[in-house]
Design an enzyme around this catalytic site. Structure first.
Site, short mmCIF file in Angstrom:
data_model
loop_
_atom_site.label_atom_id
_atom_site.label_comp_id
_atom_site.label_asym_id
_atom_site.label_seq_id
_atom_site.Cartn_x
_atom_site.Cartn_y
_atom_site.Cartn_z
N HIS A 1 0.83 -1.21 0.00
CA HIS A 1 0.00 0.00 0.00
C HIS A 1 0.86 1.25 0.00
O HIS A 1 2.11 1.20 0.11
CB HIS A 1 -0.95 0.00 1.21
CG HIS A 1 -0.24 0.02 2.54
ND1 HIS A 1 0.27 1.16 3.11
CD2 HIS A 1 0.02 -1.00 3.41
CE1 HIS A 1 0.82 0.88 4.27
NE2 HIS A 1 0.70 -0.44 4.48
N CYS B 1 3.31 -5.06 6.65
CA CYS B 1 2.89 -4.64 5.31
C CYS B 1 4.04 -3.97 4.57
O CYS B 1 5.02 -3.53 5.17
CB CYS B 1 1.71 -3.68 5.40
SG CYS B 1 0.16 -4.50 5.87
#
Length: 286
Positions: free
Chosen positions: A199, A215
């Site tokens: 992301h 992440c």
């Protein structure tokens, strides 16, 4: 009358006749001369000049009429290449700038390979090249390795911190709508059934660092670029943080790699996360 007398008389008559003939001849001659010597109104022929003579001997070219031509059509710009040259970015160091690099790999074009150790993400273009992005990765104790697929993609995604994260960081909101202030940034690509994502971020100064809960983050500009290239179902290979190879050595199949020894024993690896897990899932935090 004697012959002598007759002869004299004839000669006397002949003289005046000869004079008259002579006068007539002279008169005719004078008349003819006068006629010949009288000037006429006919102008003598004028010799043309050299330029006139040249002009008269040169063929004349008559140009065709010139019509106003329509304006030339604007050139059609060439289509933008699939890959882009290195670009300058004030938010990330030069090594982390998005750029095409030599990268030997046997993976299918479109595969994503994450080099956790060196904080690089590679988007495979062909057997010898990849588009490289600078990334932020999981901090110590939150790294993982394995193989996943892109399950879905979202633009300006909402953020729902899981209960485990809220227990560690009670100040976190329980929900945050997508937008510039959202920690997930402009785009998100969800990996399998896990809480892991690739992301964006609203903190570009964290690129190249180990600060996340597992992440993978890129600058918003880079994640938008990657989002347009990566397809749903694409393979994502996360290399271990302790044994990441050099780019020139290629990327061995991540399925044959062991989980990161630095990861907690109760933290599922990405390879095992392909199956639904009854344990808590880890999500990204600020």
């Amino acid at each position: 009358m004697s012959k002598r007398a007759k002869r004299g008389k004839a000669e006397t008559l002949a003289l005046p006749m000869a004079a008259r003939v002579a006068v007539g001849v002279v008169a005719v001659a004078a008349l003819g001369y006068g006629l010949l010597a009288r000037p006429t109104s006919v102008q003598p022929a004028r010799k043309p000049s050299a330029s006139e003579a040249q002009a008269s001997s040169t063929p004349v070219y008559v140009a065709p009429p010139v019509h106003a031509s329509a304006p030339a059509p604007a050139p059609i710009p060439a289509p933008a290449p699939l890959v882009e040259p290195p670009r300058a970015d004030a938010d990330v160091p030069g090594a982390l700038v998005r750029q095409v690099v030599d990268y030997a790999s046997r993976q299918t074009p479109g595969t994503v390979i994450i080099d956790t150790k060196n904080t690089f993400l590679y988007f495979v273009l062909n057997d010898t090249q990849a588009l490289r992005y600078g990334i932020g990765v999981g901090r110590e104790g939150f790294t993982w390795s394995g193989e996943q697929t892109v399950a879905r993609k979202a633009e300006w995604p909402d953020w729902h911190p899981p209960a485990e994260m809220v227990s560690r960081q009670p100040y976190l909101p329980r929900f945050m709508a997508g937008g510039p202030g959202n920690p997930l940034g402009a785009r998100a690509m969800y990996l399998g059934e896990t809480e892991y994502r690739i992301h964006g971020t609203n903190k570009p100064d964290t690129i190249g660092k180990r600060v996340s809960s597992g992440c993978i983050r890129l600058t918003n500009e880079d994640v938008v670029d990657l989002y347009e290239r990566v397809k749903v179902g694409a393979k994502v290979i996360v290399l271990p943080a302790t044994a990441a190879p050099r780019p020139s050595q290629g990327a061995p199949d991540a399925a044959s790699r062991s989980p990161d020894p630095a990861s907690p024993s109760n933290r599922p690896s990405a390879t095992n996360a392909l199956k639904p897990s009854s344990g808590p899932k880890i999500a990204e935090a600020q």
